[in-house]
Design an enzyme around this catalytic site. Structure first.
Site, PDB file in Angstrom:
ATOM      1  N   HIS A 191       0.824  -1.204   0.000  1.00 25.12           N
ATOM      2  CA  HIS A 191       0.000   0.000   0.000  1.00 25.12           C
ATOM      3  C   HIS A 191       0.856   1.252   0.000  1.00 25.12           C
ATOM      4  CE1 HIS A 191      -3.640  -2.276   1.824  1.00 25.12           C
ATOM      5  NE2 HIS A 191      -3.561  -2.386   0.527  1.00 25.12           N
ATOM      6  N   GLU A 436      -3.441 -11.460 -26.448  1.00 28.48           N
ATOM      7  CA  GLU A 436      -2.352 -11.645 -25.490  1.00 28.48           C
ATOM      8  C   GLU A 436      -1.916 -13.105 -25.383  1.00 28.48           C
ATOM      9  OE1 GLU A 436      -3.597 -10.144 -21.655  1.00 28.48           O
ATOM     10  OE2 GLU A 436      -5.647 -10.829 -21.942  1.00 28.48           O
ATOM     11  N   ASP A 460       1.255 -10.150 -21.301  1.00 24.17           N
ATOM     12  CA  ASP A 460       1.011 -11.591 -21.364  1.00 24.17           C
ATOM     13  C   ASP A 460       1.516 -12.182 -22.671  1.00 24.17           C
ATOM     14  OD1 ASP A 460      -0.166 -12.506 -18.938  1.00 24.17           O
ATOM     15  OD2 ASP A 460      -1.870 -11.219 -19.377  1.00 24.17           O
ATOM     16  N   CYS A 507      -1.946  -2.121 -25.145  1.00 23.99           N
ATOM     17  CA  CYS A 507      -2.175  -1.627 -23.784  1.00 23.99           C
ATOM     18  C   CYS A 507      -1.227  -2.261 -22.765  1.00 23.99           C
ATOM     19  CB  CYS A 507      -3.628  -1.819 -23.372  1.00 23.99           C
ATOM     20  SG  CYS A 507      -4.110  -3.544 -23.310  1.00 23.99           S
TER      21      CYS A 507
HETATM   22  C1  PEP Z   1      -1.268  -7.332 -20.833  1.00 24.39           C
HETATM   23  O1  PEP Z   1      -1.288  -8.543 -20.609  1.00 24.39           O
HETATM   24  O2  PEP Z   1      -0.421  -6.779 -21.563  1.00 24.39           O
HETATM   25  C2  PEP Z   1      -2.267  -6.444 -20.226  1.00 24.39           C
HETATM   26  C3  PEP Z   1      -2.380  -5.186 -20.603  1.00 24.39           C
HETATM   27  O3  PEP Z   1      -3.064  -6.948 -19.262  1.00 24.39           O
HETATM   28  P1  PEP Z   1      -2.578  -7.263 -17.769  1.00 24.39           P
HETATM   29  O4  PEP Z   1      -1.249  -6.594 -17.562  1.00 24.39           O
HETATM   30  O5  PEP Z   1      -3.662  -6.718 -16.917  1.00 24.39           O
HETATM   31  O6  PEP Z   1      -2.497  -8.755 -17.780  1.00 24.39           O
HETATM   32 MG    MG Z   2      -2.952  -9.545 -19.723  1.00 22.88          MG
END
Ligand code: PEP
Ligand code: MG
Length: 575
Positions: A191, A436, A460, A507
């Site tokens: 935290h 992913e 991922d 992302c």
């Molecule tokens: C990813 O896997 O790149 C992603 C954006 O999702 P997370 O990091 O939440 O697994």
């Molecule tokens: Mg992911």
């Protein structure tokens, strides 16, 4: 020089202010049987004092524009304080062992910490720190020591040096304007680390014994970007860090000027820059970073600090808050990605299902499809919120056609139930998939034919392509975003989507790395979503890039399989 966890970026040069650590100083003494009632009353009074402190903090928070996480963290501490194991059991120990109250409560604390250390889940394991922080307050109340942190004193900037700091301590940071803080314990998901980042105070945690090594008023350099602490630096080192600090500040001021500048390349190609958020409270940071939308709302964080499912109403409120907060900008809401490394998985949902390999097991959409009630609740909440702004629905970890079809059928079912109740929602809500899993990237046509948009989750995608556990630091040196196989998957996905005019974004963390911006633009990427603090640095890089010049260089780069050559070409691209 000490090395710890780089918890919150930035550099501070400040004088140390040590925070006392009461639980380490507890004495053990015997009491007479006739003193038991008085000792128990002393214990009750201490609990009442801490309760009153928490109540006062809650009141203070209402007025202050404290980060949203404060409330949640204070609630956790409140729950710990009021748990009978802490507020009642020590009284029995006082009577049975004829010992002082401080000793009774620290015994209980050690017992609980021991129990927590056996949890598999790292998030729950770290909650042992919260127990210690609450007991620290109780012991301070028993000893008649003030719980609140010392005030910033004198004209010097001050860095707090503590064994540990609790969220309740941290609320004072805002008023007291501490320049930095360093602690012996705490990991990057603690935290304290999360709060340091929201407050933008440089912090180095997990230094093990900093509090013992450092003396009050010593000069410290806290480099929160690299996780380094320098104690009593000589003039040469100080000069170097003063320079680095002012460079960072200058850079930040320059970047702020880009906030309202359009994000486009020199040859006029518009690039959308969106923010990744975890909680509704992250919206101000997204807007402050200049985000044109939310590209990824990781909704599983709504489970943070709770063991049960957020209700439809709670979820609806959270989604509506984000959409309204973003004031008409698009918001991409991803359905729960529970069951693996988020460390949030509520046992109530996963139940007793044993998974030999959770990363390849029942996670994300697989879990949602296996738990139709949970999935319908979430879909209904998202759909209902779609009436209040532009929502896009994103599904994590899809890998095959029948899974996509099943998901689309579930969405249709949720829509039908709302239609039946005449509850309004956006009938044309766009539905997209996270790409992913390597299979999804390779057979991306399956996705392009069925969905409205794609978002590549490189975190991922890299893990599954290279068989490298993204959370295992022992293999982190092998986690290579520039591996030719990763680049091939990215380029193939982006080009395939472009051909059929389906929007695609990235992302994963890779999107926020300015050294990769030109490579991604050269591949044809037009949408990025990242941690809000990174947006302006990436925008700056975009504004200095020319797509027409980049494209042929990137094409050549993609024909290469030698890592050394790929790096050389990347350097050339960035020159
Ligand atoms: C990813 O896997 O790149 C992603 C954006 O999702 P997370 O990091 O939440 O697994
Ligand atoms: Mg992911």
């Amino acid at each position: 020089m000490l090395h710890g966890v780089a918890a919150a970026p930035g550099i501070a040069i400040a004088r140390a202010q040590l925070v006392s650590h009461a639980t380490l100083e507890v004495a053990h003494y015997d009491i007479a049987p006739e003193q038991v009632t008085a000792e128990q009353a002393r214990f009750d009074a201490a609990i009442a004092t801490v309760r009153a402190e928490f109540e006062a903090l809650h009141e203070r928070m209402k007025g202050a524009d404290a980060p949203a996480e404060f409330g949640a963290f204070l609630d956790v501490h409140w729950m710990i304080l009021t748990d009978p194991q802490l507020s009642k059991d020590p009284k029995r120990t006082i009577a049975e062992q004829l010992c002082n109250a401080e000793w009774a409560i620290t015994q209980k604390m050690n017992e609980l910490v021991e129990q927590f250390s056996h949890f598999d889940d790292p998030y729950l394991r770290e909650r042992a720190d919260d127990v210690v922080q609450v007991v620290e307050r109780i012991v301070k109340a028993l000893m008649g020591k003030p719980s609140d942190l010392p005030r910033q004193s004198g004209e010097h900037a001050t860095a707090l040096v503590a064994h540990d700091l609790s969220p309740a301590d941290a609320i004072h940071f805002k008023d007291a304007a501490f320049a930095a803080f360093v602690t012996d314990v705490g990991g990057s998901t603690s935290h304290t680390a999360i709060l340091a980042r929201s407050l933008r105070i440089p912090a180095v945690l997990g230094l093990l014994n900093a509090r013992q090594l450092i003396r009050d008023k010593e000069v410290l350099i806290v480099d929160g970007t690299r996780g380094v602490l320098i104690v009593n630096p000589d003039e040469r080192v100080l000069e170097e860090y003063r320079l680095r600090k002012s460079q960072i500040e200058l850079e930040r001021t320059k970047l702020r000027r880009l906030k309202s500048a359009p994000s486009a390349t020199l040859d006029g190609i518009d690039i959308d820059l969106h923010a990744n958020i975890e909680l509704p409270g992250d919206v101000p940071a997204a807007l402050d970073g200049g985000a044109e939308g939310v590209g990824l709302f990781r909704t599983e964080f709504l489970f943070l600090d709770r063991g049960d499912m957020p209700t439809e109403e709670e979820q609806f409120e959270a989604y509506r808050k984000v959409v309204k907060g973003m004031g008409g900008r698009p918001v991409t809401i991803r359905t729960f990605d529970l069951g693996y490394d988020k460390d949030l998985h509520p046992e109530k949902i996963l139940g007793e299902r044993l998974q030999s390999n959770p990363a390849l097991g029942l996670r994300a959409i697989r879990l949602s499809l296996a738990e139709p009630k949970m999935f319908q609740t979430q879909l209904r909440a998202i759909l209902r919120a779609s009436k209040f702004g532009k929502i896009k629905l994103l599904i994590p970890m899809l890998s095959q056609a029948h899974e996509i079809d099943q998901t689309l059928a579930a969405i249709e079912r949720a829509k039908n139930s709302l239609r039946g109740e005449r509850t309004p929602f956006d009938e044309a809500i766009p539905i997209g998939a996270m790409i992913e899993i390597p299979a999804a990237a390779l057979a991306v046509g399956l996705f392009l034919r069925r969905l409205h948009f794609l978002s590549i989750g490189t975190n991922d995608l890299i893990q599954y392509t290279l068989a490298i556990d993204r959370s295992d630091e022992q293999v982190s040196q092998l986690y290579d975003p520039l591996h030719p196989a990763v680049l091939m998957l990215l380029a193939h996905t982006i080009a395939s989507a472009e051909k059929v005019n389906i929007p695609v974004s990235i992302c994963g963390e890779l999107a926020g790395d300015p050294t990769l911006t030109r490579l991604l633009i050269g591949m044809g990427l037009r949408q990025f979503s990242m941690y809000p603090a990174q947006i302006l640095s990436v925008k700056q890089r975009i504004m200095q890039s020319n797509y027409a010049e980049l494209a042929p260089l990137v094409r050549r780069m993609l024909r290469n399989e030698e890592p050394g050559r790929i790096r050389e070409q990347l350097d050339k691209l960035n020159a």
